[in-house]
Write an enzyme that holds these catalytic residues in place. Structure first.
Site, PDB file in Angstrom:
ATOM      1  N   SER A 131       0.842  -1.194   0.000  1.00  0.00           N
ATOM      2  CA  SER A 131       0.000   0.000   0.000  1.00  0.00           C
ATOM      3  C   SER A 131       0.877   1.243   0.000  1.00  0.00           C
ATOM      4  O   SER A 131       2.019   1.201   0.465  1.00  0.00           O
ATOM      5  CB  SER A 131      -0.875   0.018   1.253  1.00  0.00           C
ATOM      6  OG  SER A 131      -1.448   1.289   1.439  1.00  0.00           O
ATOM      7  N   TYR A 175      -1.097  -0.375  10.143  1.00  0.00           N
ATOM      8  CA  TYR A 175      -1.270  -0.693   8.716  1.00  0.00           C
ATOM      9  C   TYR A 175      -0.007  -0.280   7.956  1.00  0.00           C
ATOM     10  O   TYR A 175       0.544  -1.047   7.161  1.00  0.00           O
ATOM     11  CB  TYR A 175      -2.503   0.046   8.180  1.00  0.00           C
ATOM     12  CG  TYR A 175      -2.839  -0.268   6.736  1.00  0.00           C
ATOM     13  CD1 TYR A 175      -3.175  -1.556   6.341  1.00  0.00           C
ATOM     14  CD2 TYR A 175      -2.825   0.732   5.768  1.00  0.00           C
ATOM     15  CE1 TYR A 175      -3.494  -1.844   5.020  1.00  0.00           C
ATOM     16  CE2 TYR A 175      -3.150   0.463   4.447  1.00  0.00           C
ATOM     17  CZ  TYR A 175      -3.480  -0.830   4.075  1.00  0.00           C
ATOM     18  OH  TYR A 175      -3.791  -1.121   2.764  1.00  0.00           O
TER      19      TYR A 175
HETATM   20  N1  LIG Z   1      -8.595  -0.705  -1.996  1.00  0.00           N
HETATM   21  C1  LIG Z   1      -7.609   0.162  -1.800  1.00  0.00           C
HETATM   22  O1  LIG Z   1      -7.753   1.381  -1.938  1.00  0.00           O
HETATM   23  C2  LIG Z   1      -6.243  -0.349  -1.413  1.00  0.00           C
HETATM   24  C3  LIG Z   1      -5.198   0.570  -1.374  1.00  0.00           C
HETATM   25  C4  LIG Z   1      -3.931   0.120  -1.021  1.00  0.00           C
HETATM   26  C5  LIG Z   1      -3.727  -1.208  -0.738  1.00  0.00           C
HETATM   27  N2  LIG Z   1      -4.760  -2.075  -0.777  1.00  0.00           N
HETATM   28  C6  LIG Z   1      -4.482  -3.493  -0.444  1.00  0.00           C
HETATM   29  O2  LIG Z   1      -5.079  -4.325  -1.407  1.00  0.00           O
HETATM   30  C7  LIG Z   1      -5.467  -5.566  -0.827  1.00  0.00           C
HETATM   31  C8  LIG Z   1      -6.914  -5.860  -1.177  1.00  0.00           C
HETATM   32  O3  LIG Z   1      -7.732  -4.828  -0.700  1.00  0.00           O
HETATM   33  P1  LIG Z   1      -9.218  -4.596  -1.244  1.00  0.00           P
HETATM   34  O4  LIG Z   1      -9.490  -3.153  -1.054  1.00  0.00           O
HETATM   35  O5  LIG Z   1      -9.393  -5.180  -2.575  1.00  0.00           O
HETATM   36  O6  LIG Z   1     -10.051  -5.433  -0.153  1.00  0.00           O
HETATM   37  P2  LIG Z   1     -11.587  -5.819  -0.132  1.00  0.00           P
HETATM   38  O7  LIG Z   1     -12.316  -5.275  -1.303  1.00  0.00           O
HETATM   39  O8  LIG Z   1     -12.079  -5.451   1.199  1.00  0.00           O
HETATM   40  O9  LIG Z   1     -11.555  -7.423  -0.327  1.00  0.00           O
HETATM   41  C9  LIG Z   1     -11.305  -8.231   0.716  1.00  0.00           C
HETATM   42  C10 LIG Z   1     -11.183  -9.700   0.271  1.00  0.00           C
HETATM   43  O10 LIG Z   1     -10.421 -10.351   1.281  1.00  0.00           O
HETATM   44  C11 LIG Z   1     -11.224 -11.359   1.883  1.00  0.00           C
HETATM   45  N3  LIG Z   1     -10.994 -11.384   3.320  1.00  0.00           N
HETATM   46  C12 LIG Z   1     -11.245 -10.406   4.220  1.00  0.00           C
HETATM   47  N4  LIG Z   1     -10.897 -10.807   5.441  1.00  0.00           N
HETATM   48  C13 LIG Z   1     -10.401 -12.057   5.302  1.00  0.00           C
HETATM   49  C14 LIG Z   1      -9.871 -12.997   6.206  1.00  0.00           C
HETATM   50  N5  LIG Z   1      -9.790 -12.752   7.517  1.00  0.00           N
HETATM   51  N6  LIG Z   1      -9.465 -14.192   5.729  1.00  0.00           N
HETATM   52  C15 LIG Z   1      -9.571 -14.495   4.419  1.00  0.00           C
HETATM   53  N7  LIG Z   1     -10.051 -13.633   3.501  1.00  0.00           N
HETATM   54  C16 LIG Z   1     -10.467 -12.427   3.954  1.00  0.00           C
HETATM   55  C17 LIG Z   1     -12.652 -11.007   1.575  1.00  0.00           C
HETATM   56  O11 LIG Z   1     -13.413 -12.199   1.591  1.00  0.00           O
HETATM   57  P3  LIG Z   1     -14.766 -12.315   2.469  1.00  0.00           P
HETATM   58  O12 LIG Z   1     -15.729 -11.366   1.873  1.00  0.00           O
HETATM   59  O13 LIG Z   1     -15.152 -13.725   2.373  1.00  0.00           O
HETATM   60  O14 LIG Z   1     -14.373 -11.898   3.848  1.00  0.00           O
HETATM   61  C18 LIG Z   1     -12.504 -10.417   0.180  1.00  0.00           C
HETATM   62  O15 LIG Z   1     -12.421 -11.435  -0.766  1.00  0.00           O
HETATM   63  C19 LIG Z   1      -5.194  -5.424   0.670  1.00  0.00           C
HETATM   64  O16 LIG Z   1      -3.968  -6.046   0.981  1.00  0.00           O
HETATM   65  C20 LIG Z   1      -5.093  -3.930   0.888  1.00  0.00           C
HETATM   66  O17 LIG Z   1      -4.269  -3.596   1.971  1.00  0.00           O
HETATM   67  C21 LIG Z   1      -6.021  -1.688  -1.095  1.00  0.00           C
END
Ligand SMILES: NC(=O)c1ccc[n+]([C@@H]2O[C@H](COP(=O)([O-])OP(=O)(O)OC[C@H]3O[C@@H](n4cnc5c(N)ncnc54)[C@H](OP(=O)(O)O)[C@@H]3O)[C@@H](O)[C@H]2O)c1
Length: 315
Positions: A193, A206
């Site tokens: 991130s 984080y």
């Molecule tokens: N979105 C952003 O702006 C952003 C920015 C920088 C970095 N990131 C990084 O990108 C990555 C993905 O983020 P995202 O925004 O795409 O997340 P997201 O939309 O919230 O997706 C979360 C996914 O992870 C699964 N998950 C959540 N808790 C879990 C657990 N305890 N065990 C197993 N699976 C779990 C969820 O499945 P369930 O629904 O089954 O729980 C879902 O498939 C992360 O590492 C985040 O730090 C994101």
């Protein structure tokens, strides 16, 4: 006037000034060249890695939503079979059906809670024998809202975040790496991130966990590039998702699909990337921003979130 005080040393200053200008101009030109080549010309020039060459399966953690879902679908669209690992079995099964019928590839689902540390023997057993070419360590969690570290109310907050953001990356890598090294082919994509790039006050844990992902991945890149395994660190800024709480796309906030389409073009091209062209621009601006400025911005966001929380409680 200056010459009166500094005498001939003024010429020395001119030489230093010219040298610095040339150095800065050179650095800017190189960065601009890299930016354009990576984000706009890479495909035309045939630079991105052909991920299918590394093996027939890709593994994606946290794959039923957001960035992970987009990686899973786009890797399946490239013809890779996908191991889908996430928390909720019903979501995994729905997604597997959809991916199989849309992309005509095989899928394997593994329900696992990455906030725990006792899941890896089971995951290893279920992936045994698969020819894994790509691992995307995507699963991760952040704060509900920016908060002072000592005032976070969530139970087991630190332990859960460290398991999800750090333990998962090391353990999943440990599982797939020996076979990749043995066949001298493989790609490990670790999602970090922008919060790991510089201190992120009020998101301290984080920021720390993502800083770990960066150094871990970039060290492994140098350890394994000579042995056929490519590690890539991807550090996005905001992408529309549940985690980011951004619901609408904009120039700076892409959809997960747009983000991953861009990010996949950087595999084999950049060992370290934001993953998205507009995020490179943000990173450039961010590099000049002092942490004190981030603190005051985050304090504003915290205040707003606390107000919203209080309003929801009183309803
Ligand atoms: N979105 C952003 O702006 C952003 C920015 C920088 C970095 N990131 C990084 O990108 C990555 C993905 O983020 P995202 O925004 O795409 O997340 P997201 O939309 O919230 O997706 C979360 C996914 O992870 C699964 N998950 C959540 N808790 C879990 C657990 N305890 N065990 C197993 N699976 C779990 C969820 O499945 P369930 O629904 O089954 O729980 C879902 O498939 C992360 O590492 C985040 O730090 C994101």
């Amino acid at each position: 006037m200056i010459r009166q005080y500094l005498g001939d040393s003024v010429d020395l200053f001119s030489v230093i000034g010219a040298g610095v200008t040339v150095f800065v101009a050179f650095k800017v030109a190189i960065s601009l060249f890299r930016f354009i080549t990576t984000h706009f010309l890479a495909s035309t020039l045939g630079l991105p890695a052909n991920l299918k060459n590394a093996g027939s399966w890709a593994v994606i953690t946290g794959c039923t939503d957001g960035i992970g879902k987009a990686y899973a679908e786009q890797l399946a669209a490239k013809g890779l079979n996908v191991v889908l690992i996430s928390r909720t079995l019903s979501k995994l099964e729905d997604m597997a059906k959809e991916v199989e019928s849309k992309y005509k590839v095989e899928t394997k689902v593994i329900a696992a809670d990455f906030s725990r540390e006792d899941i890896y023997d089971g995951i290893k057993l279920k992936m045994n024998g698969l020819d894994i070419g790509v691992l995307v360590n995507n699963v991760g969690c952040s704060y509900e809202y920016p908060e002072y570290f000592g005032e976070v109310e969530e139970a087991d907050f630190s332990q859960k975040m460290i398991h999800m953001n750090c333990t998962s990356v090391a353990m999943m890598t440990e599982i797939v790496l020996p076979a990749m090294v043995a066949k001298k082919r493989g790609y490990v994509i670790n999602i970090g991130s922008s919060a790991g790039f510089k201190p992120a006050p009020l998101l301290a844990l984080y920021s720390g966990t993502k800083g770990y992902v960066e150094m871990f991945t970039r060290s492994l890149y140098h350890e394994y590039i000579g042995r056929g395994v490519t590690f890539q660190y991807v550090a996005p800024y905001f992408v529309v998702s549940k985690l980011s709480k951004f619901r609408r796309t904009s120039l700076m906030v892409p959809s997960p699909n747009a983000f991953v389409r861009n990010a996949l073009k950087t595999v084999g091209v950049q060992a370290y990337t934001t993953g998205y062209w507009a995020h490179d621009v943000q990173r450039f601006v961010h590099s000049f921003m002092p942490a004190s400025m981030s603190m005051s911005m985050m304090q504003g966001a915290r205040k707003k979130a606390l107000k919203k929380k209080a309003a929801a409680k009183s309803q």
